[in-house]
Structure formats: structure tokens, C-alpha cells
Scaffold this active site. Structure first.
Site, PDB file in Angstrom:
ATOM      1  N   GLY A  31       7.816   3.836  -3.872  1.00 51.02           N
ATOM      2  CA  GLY A  31       6.787   4.721  -4.412  1.00 51.02           C
ATOM      3  C   GLY A  31       5.735   3.941  -5.180  1.00 51.02           C
ATOM      4  N   ALA A  32       5.003   4.645  -6.090  1.00 54.68           N
ATOM      5  CA  ALA A  32       3.860   4.050  -6.801  1.00 54.68           C
ATOM      6  C   ALA A  32       2.931   3.398  -5.771  1.00 54.68           C
ATOM      7  CB  ALA A  32       4.325   3.047  -7.860  1.00 54.68           C
ATOM      8  N   LEU A  33       2.599   4.159  -4.768  1.00 56.25           N
ATOM      9  CA  LEU A  33       1.902   3.603  -3.607  1.00 56.25           C
ATOM     10  C   LEU A  33       0.487   3.140  -3.946  1.00 56.25           C
ATOM     11  CD1 LEU A  33       2.971   6.156  -0.833  1.00 56.25           C
ATOM     12  CD2 LEU A  33       4.141   4.085  -1.611  1.00 56.25           C
ATOM     13  N   HIS A  37       0.675  -0.631   0.373  1.00 54.62           N
ATOM     14  CA  HIS A  37       1.613   0.213   1.136  1.00 54.62           C
ATOM     15  C   HIS A  37       0.885   0.911   2.280  1.00 54.62           C
ATOM     16  CE1 HIS A  37       3.524   0.264  -3.001  1.00 54.62           C
ATOM     17  NE2 HIS A  37       4.534  -0.129  -2.258  1.00 54.62           N
ATOM     18  N   GLU A 148       4.192  -8.902   3.263  1.00 62.01           N
ATOM     19  CA  GLU A 148       4.417 -10.353   3.128  1.00 62.01           C
ATOM     20  C   GLU A 148       4.327 -10.810   1.673  1.00 62.01           C
ATOM     21  OE1 GLU A 148       1.737 -12.333   5.808  1.00 62.01           O
ATOM     22  OE2 GLU A 148       3.021 -11.918   7.546  1.00 62.01           O
ATOM     23  N   ASP A 150       6.208  -9.995  -0.770  1.00 65.90           N
ATOM     24  CA  ASP A 150       7.582 -10.360  -1.136  1.00 65.90           C
ATOM     25  C   ASP A 150       8.134 -11.224  -0.006  1.00 65.90           C
ATOM     26  OD1 ASP A 150       8.310  -8.639  -3.618  1.00 65.90           O
ATOM     27  OD2 ASP A 150       7.250  -7.289  -2.275  1.00 65.90           O
ATOM     28  N   SER A 185      -0.017  -4.826  -6.239  1.00 66.34           N
ATOM     29  CA  SER A 185       1.386  -4.626  -6.607  1.00 66.34           C
ATOM     30  C   SER A 185       1.465  -3.433  -7.542  1.00 66.34           C
ATOM     31  CB  SER A 185       1.903  -5.877  -7.341  1.00 66.34           C
ATOM     32  OG  SER A 185       3.093  -5.570  -8.029  1.00 66.34           O
ATOM     33  N   SER A 186       2.560  -2.681  -7.437  1.00 65.55           N
ATOM     34  CA  SER A 186       2.743  -1.551  -8.358  1.00 65.55           C
ATOM     35  C   SER A 186       2.795  -2.066  -9.798  1.00 65.55           C
ATOM     36  CB  SER A 186       4.035  -0.812  -8.039  1.00 65.55           C
ATOM     37  OG  SER A 186       4.042  -0.478  -6.669  1.00 65.55           O
TER      38      SER A 186
HETATM   39  O1  PAF Z   1       9.769  -3.908  -1.536  1.00 64.91           O
HETATM   40  C1  PAF Z   1      10.225  -2.849  -1.984  1.00 64.91           C
HETATM   41  O2  PAF Z   1       9.492  -1.933  -2.358  1.00 64.91           O
HETATM   42  C2  PAF Z   1      11.732  -2.677  -2.106  1.00 64.91           C
HETATM   43  O3  PAF Z   1      12.348  -3.886  -2.423  1.00 64.91           O
HETATM   44  C3  PAF Z   1      12.366  -2.045  -0.849  1.00 64.91           C
HETATM   45  C4  PAF Z   1      12.201  -2.934   0.357  1.00 64.91           C
HETATM   46  C5  PAF Z   1      11.753  -0.677  -0.595  1.00 64.91           C
HETATM   47  C6  PAF Z   1      13.881  -1.864  -1.091  1.00 64.91           C
HETATM   48  O4  PAF Z   1      14.132  -1.060  -2.188  1.00 64.91           O
END
Ligand code: PAF
Length: 279
Positions: A31-33, A37, A148, A150, A185-186
Site C-alpha cells: 500500500g501507500a501507493l 507502484h 528494481e 529493492d 518510495s513510500s
Molecule cells: O516490496 C514490497 O512492498 C514488499 O516487500 C512486498 C514484496 C509486497 C512483500 O511484502
């Protein structure tokens, strides 16, 4: 867009989406899109017939002193954004559905999860791998898309899918950046306006270092310079900055094709991560 909170309904809804041989892409989120995202959702729409998004703030990937309770949550806002992007279905289980009483099994990520973010966040990638495996079994997508940004998480999920024989294509989506270069990033929401301005020193230093490494400059000197630039730019500390093989994450002493520069830095209570391809 259907919002589903129990597994039996989810299985029926996904089976209906797949009727006639249609494909489903999963975009897992907490969430916190933000636009990052949304870029994953758009990629999903390009590569599959339907996109299923999930929102689940996964407690098992947060350490005891991390921001699980404070993690931003606004499902109504997030759902509105997903509707606008044509997402077919939102999977939003409660903690009790994801981890019913007596839940006792988890995935342990070995060496791929030990360094970099794993060193500062023990158990984090075990929690990520476990919840992602559960999401895969719950949604049963053909494709799953991860950012990418993360990079270590993406490499671990790719390896997990291979090791555990998930018949799912794992796709990485390029990092979405603000105009000044900061990776979306959130957690950017935790930065004060002054900190947000200063945070640009992080991607700038990494980009400069990636270019220098590709140019053949000495690795230790280049990484030391980058660390100094990040601190001078207003960060309190650099958790790690390393040149790694993009797939195995093995730390490299010199540049080679498919190398990735990975880093995490802290400003106040906020920990940011970023990475750049080298070469
Ligand atoms: O990257 C994220 O937002 C989280 O690590 C994920 C992949 C949704 C798993 O909780």
C-alpha cells in the site's frame, strides 16, 4: 474493481479472470501507493490480460524497532488509484487470514539475504520470501512484477521462484524517480521538506560512482568518495555501499558486466535504498 479479503473468494475470482486462457499479472504491494507502484501496474497491463494487485503490510518483514505500526495505510486512496489504472481485483487480506493462529512455517533465505539490507534487517528477507510465496499460492498468477528499487528483494524472489519451482515469470520494473533523481518510495513521506531536498545527494553520488566504476576507476576509492558525498549531502550514515553481481549478489572487487551498485543510507529516522546498473 473487486476488493477481496478471503482466500476461497480470491480463488474463484482469479479462476474467472483466467477463463478462456487469459493471463494474470500480480503486483504485490504494502500500500501507500505512489507512481513507482503505478508503473508496475502499467507494466502488468502491458504483459498480461488482467492485473491483480495486493495490499498487505506484512508484519514478519519488519524488525522489532522498525516502522510497522507507523507504516502509512490508506486503503481507500490506494484502491482509487488502482481503479483508475484498470486493476481487475485487489487482494487485501487481514493479518489473521495471512497468518492464521498456529501458523508455524516460514521460508529461510540463506546467503542471498545475509548481506546489504539483510545485515541491517535480520529476518527481513525470510519475512518477504514467506509472504511472497503465500501471495503466489493465493493468487496463482502467471506473472509477478516487483520494482528494481529493492534489487536484493528482486534477486531473492527470482531465486526463490526457481528454488521452489513456482511456475511464475518474475519481472523487474525499472526504478521510478522524482524529477531530481530520488527513487520513489513510500518512506520518502517520512522526510521533512529540508531532508527531502537534501536526499537528492544519494542518487547523485551513486550515479557518479556507477559512471566512475564503469570507467575503470578504483573501486575502494570510488565507493569511499560516494560515501563521503552522501554524508556531506546531509545523510547521517551509510549502511552499505557495494558493487555486486546483479544476479548472485556476490560482492565484487572490480567492475564486470552485469554489476550493480547497491546502497542504503539513513537520514534521521528514515532509511533509503537505491541502486544503479554499472556499465
Ligand atoms: O516490496 C514490497 O512492498 C514488499 O516487500 C512486498 C514484496 C509486497 C512483500 O511484502
Amino acid at each position: 474493481m473487486q476488493i477481496i479479503r478471503d482466500i476461497a473468494t480470491l480463488h474463484r475470482a482469479v479462476a474467472a479472470l483466467k477463463q478462456g486462457g487469459k493471463s494474470v499479472a500480480l503486483v504485490p504491494t504494502m500500500g501507500a501507493l505512489h507512481e513507482g507502484h503505478i508503473s508496475l501496474v502499467r507494466m502488468g497491463r502491458r504483459v498480461a490480460d488482467h492485473v491483480v494487485a495486493s495490499i498487505f503490510v506484512n508484519p514478519t518483514q519488519f524488525g522489532p524497532n522498525e516502522d510497522f505500526a507507523a507504516y502509512p495505510r490508506d486503503e481507500a486512496r490506494d484502491a482509487g488509484m488502482l481503479v483508475e489504472e484498470g486493476v481487475a481485483l485487489l487482494w487485501a487480506p487481514d493479518v489473521g487470514v495471512m497468518y492464521p493462529a498456529g501458523h508455524a512455517t516460514h521460508i529461510e533465505v540463506a546467503e542471498l539475504g545475509a548481506d546489504y539490507c539483510g545485515a541491517a534487517r535480520p529476518g527481513h528477507f525470510d519475512g518477504v520470501a514467506t509472504v511472497v510465496a503465500k501471495l503466489f499460492n493465493q493468487v496463482r498468477p502467471d506473472i509477478a512484477i516487483f520494482g528494481e528499487k529493492d534489487w536484493q528483494q528482486l534477486a531473492i524472489i527470482r531465486r526463490m521462484a526457481r528454488d521452489l519451482d513456482f511456475d511464475i515469470d518474475i519481472l523487474g520494473a525499472p526504478i521510478a524517480r522524482a524529477d531530481d533523481g530520488l527513487a520513489l518510495s513510500s518512506r520518502n513521506a517520512y522526510l521533512s521538506p529540508e531532508q527531502r531536498k537534501a536526499a537528492v545527494s544519494f542518487p547523485k553520488a551513486l550515479q557518479t560512482a556507477a559512471a566512475a566504476l564503469a570507467n575503470g576507476d578504483d573501486m575502494y576509492e570510488t565507493l569511499a568518495k560516494a560515501e563521503a558525498a552522501i554524508i556531506a549531502g546531509g545523510f547521517d550514515s551509510v549502511d552499505y555501499i557495494a558493487l555486486a553481481d546483479a544476479d548472485s549478489l556476490e560482492q565484487l572487487a572490480t567492475f564486470r558486466a552485469s554489476a550493480r551498485l547497491l546502497a542504503a543510507a539513513r537520514m534521521g529516522k528514515t532509511r533509503l535504498i537505491d541502486n544503479y546498473p554499472v556499465g
